[in-house]
Scaffold this active site. Sequence first.
Site, PDB file in Angstrom:
ATOM      1  N   GLY A  42       1.505   3.142   1.439  1.00  0.00           N
ATOM      2  CA  GLY A  42       2.222   2.113   0.682  1.00  0.00           C
ATOM      3  C   GLY A  42       2.992   2.825  -0.421  1.00  0.00           C
ATOM      4  O   GLY A  42       2.416   3.652  -1.142  1.00  0.00           O
ATOM      5  N   ALA A  43       4.274   2.507  -0.534  1.00  0.00           N
ATOM      6  CA  ALA A  43       5.155   3.312  -1.392  1.00  0.00           C
ATOM      7  C   ALA A  43       4.664   3.462  -2.841  1.00  0.00           C
ATOM      8  O   ALA A  43       4.520   4.597  -3.340  1.00  0.00           O
ATOM      9  CB  ALA A  43       6.568   2.736  -1.344  1.00  0.00           C
ATOM     10  N   GLN A 191      -1.636  -1.894   9.810  1.00  0.00           N
ATOM     11  CA  GLN A 191      -1.800  -2.238   8.383  1.00  0.00           C
ATOM     12  C   GLN A 191      -1.927  -3.742   8.171  1.00  0.00           C
ATOM     13  O   GLN A 191      -2.581  -4.193   7.223  1.00  0.00           O
ATOM     14  CB  GLN A 191      -0.600  -1.714   7.562  1.00  0.00           C
ATOM     15  CG  GLN A 191      -0.513  -0.216   7.425  1.00  0.00           C
ATOM     16  CD  GLN A 191       0.356   0.402   8.496  1.00  0.00           C
ATOM     17  OE1 GLN A 191       0.459  -0.103   9.609  1.00  0.00           O
ATOM     18  NE2 GLN A 191       0.983   1.526   8.177  1.00  0.00           N
ATOM     19  N   ASP A 232      10.006   0.704   1.304  1.00  0.00           N
ATOM     20  CA  ASP A 232       9.702   2.113   0.999  1.00  0.00           C
ATOM     21  C   ASP A 232      10.853   2.785   0.267  1.00  0.00           C
ATOM     22  O   ASP A 232      10.662   3.739  -0.490  1.00  0.00           O
ATOM     23  CB  ASP A 232       9.369   2.877   2.273  1.00  0.00           C
ATOM     24  CG  ASP A 232       7.971   2.510   2.719  1.00  0.00           C
ATOM     25  OD1 ASP A 232       7.821   1.450   3.353  1.00  0.00           O
ATOM     26  OD2 ASP A 232       7.032   3.221   2.355  1.00  0.00           O
ATOM     27  N   ASN A 242      11.751   0.000   5.491  1.00  0.00           N
ATOM     28  CA  ASN A 242      10.369  -0.500   5.395  1.00  0.00           C
ATOM     29  C   ASN A 242       9.701  -0.274   6.750  1.00  0.00           C
ATOM     30  O   ASN A 242      10.332   0.202   7.703  1.00  0.00           O
ATOM     31  CB  ASN A 242      10.346  -1.979   4.989  1.00  0.00           C
ATOM     32  CG  ASN A 242       8.941  -2.448   4.621  1.00  0.00           C
ATOM     33  OD1 ASN A 242       8.248  -1.793   3.826  1.00  0.00           O
ATOM     34  ND2 ASN A 242       8.489  -3.550   5.182  1.00  0.00           N
TER      35      ASN A 242
HETATM   36  O1  MRU Z   1       3.275   3.774   6.473  1.00  0.00           O
HETATM   37  P1  MRU Z   1       2.872   2.940   5.294  1.00  0.00           P
HETATM   38  O2  MRU Z   1       1.640   2.138   5.522  1.00  0.00           O
HETATM   39  O3  MRU Z   1       2.819   3.759   4.033  1.00  0.00           O
HETATM   40  O4  MRU Z   1       4.075   1.911   5.121  1.00  0.00           O
HETATM   41  C1  MRU Z   1       3.995   0.981   4.075  1.00  0.00           C
HETATM   42  C2  MRU Z   1       5.096  -0.004   4.067  1.00  0.00           C
HETATM   43  O5  MRU Z   1       5.999   0.032   4.864  1.00  0.00           O
HETATM   44  C3  MRU Z   1       5.089  -1.012   2.950  1.00  0.00           C
HETATM   45  O6  MRU Z   1       5.690  -2.203   3.353  1.00  0.00           O
HETATM   46  C4  MRU Z   1       5.871  -0.449   1.755  1.00  0.00           C
HETATM   47  O7  MRU Z   1       5.435   0.816   1.416  1.00  0.00           O
HETATM   48  C5  MRU Z   1       5.767  -1.332   0.572  1.00  0.00           C
HETATM   49  S1  MRU Z   1       4.169  -1.299  -0.165  1.00  0.00           S
HETATM   50  C6  MRU Z   1       4.223  -2.283  -1.540  1.00  0.00           C
END
Ligand code: MRU
Length: 341
Positions: A42-43, A191, A232, A242
């Site tokens: 998550g970013a 997720q 992201d 995203n």
């Molecule tokens: O691969 P991930 O689980 O890190 O991807 C996360 C996402 O795409 C989320 O939607 C994004 O980071 C926003 S989190 C507030």
Amino acid sequence: MKCTGDRLDLIDQRILPMQIKYISCANAASVAAAIRDMVVRGAPAIGCAAAFGVALEARSAAGRPRQEFDQHMAEAIQTLARSRPTAVNLFWALSRMKKILIGNSGQSNAEIAHALLVEAQSVLSEDIETNHAIGDAGAALVPPDACIMTHCNAGALATGGHGTALGIVRSARDQGKRPTVIATETRPFLQGARLTAWELVQEAIPVTLITDNMAGHMMRRGKVNLVIVGADRVAANGDVANKIGTYTLAVLAARHGIPFYVAAPLSTVDLGTATGEDIQIEERAADEVTGYAGTRWAPVGVSVANPAFDITSAELVTAIVTERGVLRGPDESKIRALFER
Ligand code: MRU
């Protein structure tokens, strides 16, 4: 996540919700590995973890001569920067930490390490505050009994706390509304099925889990009032990177006249990247697609693509919700103006 100064404790998101276990990281290399291996994801959460990685490394290297310390810290920051390429929050947080390193260069190594820890704690606490501001601004977009479709996990787990997309759901609930959520499972890493569903079940916010390919059917049947996702990286022109599958939902939402909202802090907006086409999309390992958790179902020898993110053009985004409010019809001039307020 919690940092005591000598270690960072991260809930292991790879095994949630089947097991609730914490992993402790004591230096930049172990934090970088936790980011790469998706212990933390998550970013905004990646940004916070990386900031603590820099602080932990400085603490453990403080006894070295200055030149060696500086070299060591530069390498540690590089290691963290190489952990994942797409979420800009990682690079944003590392650049904040670099500024503290440079700004305190007249101090002792121990004092620098302390200043870095204070900064990392600020990155975390500011992220939580920011998410509450996003939640408050976004809750105004949520009708009293809305059904919100979300993708991946943009919740407390993906941030310092409260969440961005799920932050809006939580804030709407806190305002007395009765939101319900449709969570897409989000193959290949699940997720949505594992993390978003877990967060919402814990708080008794009604959630219905669907597989990714059910989204169009749900929209066509009138079951979705709005879509809210995280991001992201948002390019200067408003294009959004995203989780893979976001673009599909945005196209479907446009087809069905459903508002498509992106909830993201300004730390996710990258004015240095002109458009979505300039964003590097992480390609992850094939075994995430050929099976899951050690079970393989695809034949040996099949070739696999595993892009972890996709790009949604700004024209498909109804509004971006940041801590500065709701930005409708995002474009470059409106996005640049956000930073001038
Ligand atoms: O691969 P991930 O689980 O890190 O991807 C996360 C996402 O795409 C989320 O939607 C994004 O980071 C926003 S989190 C507030």
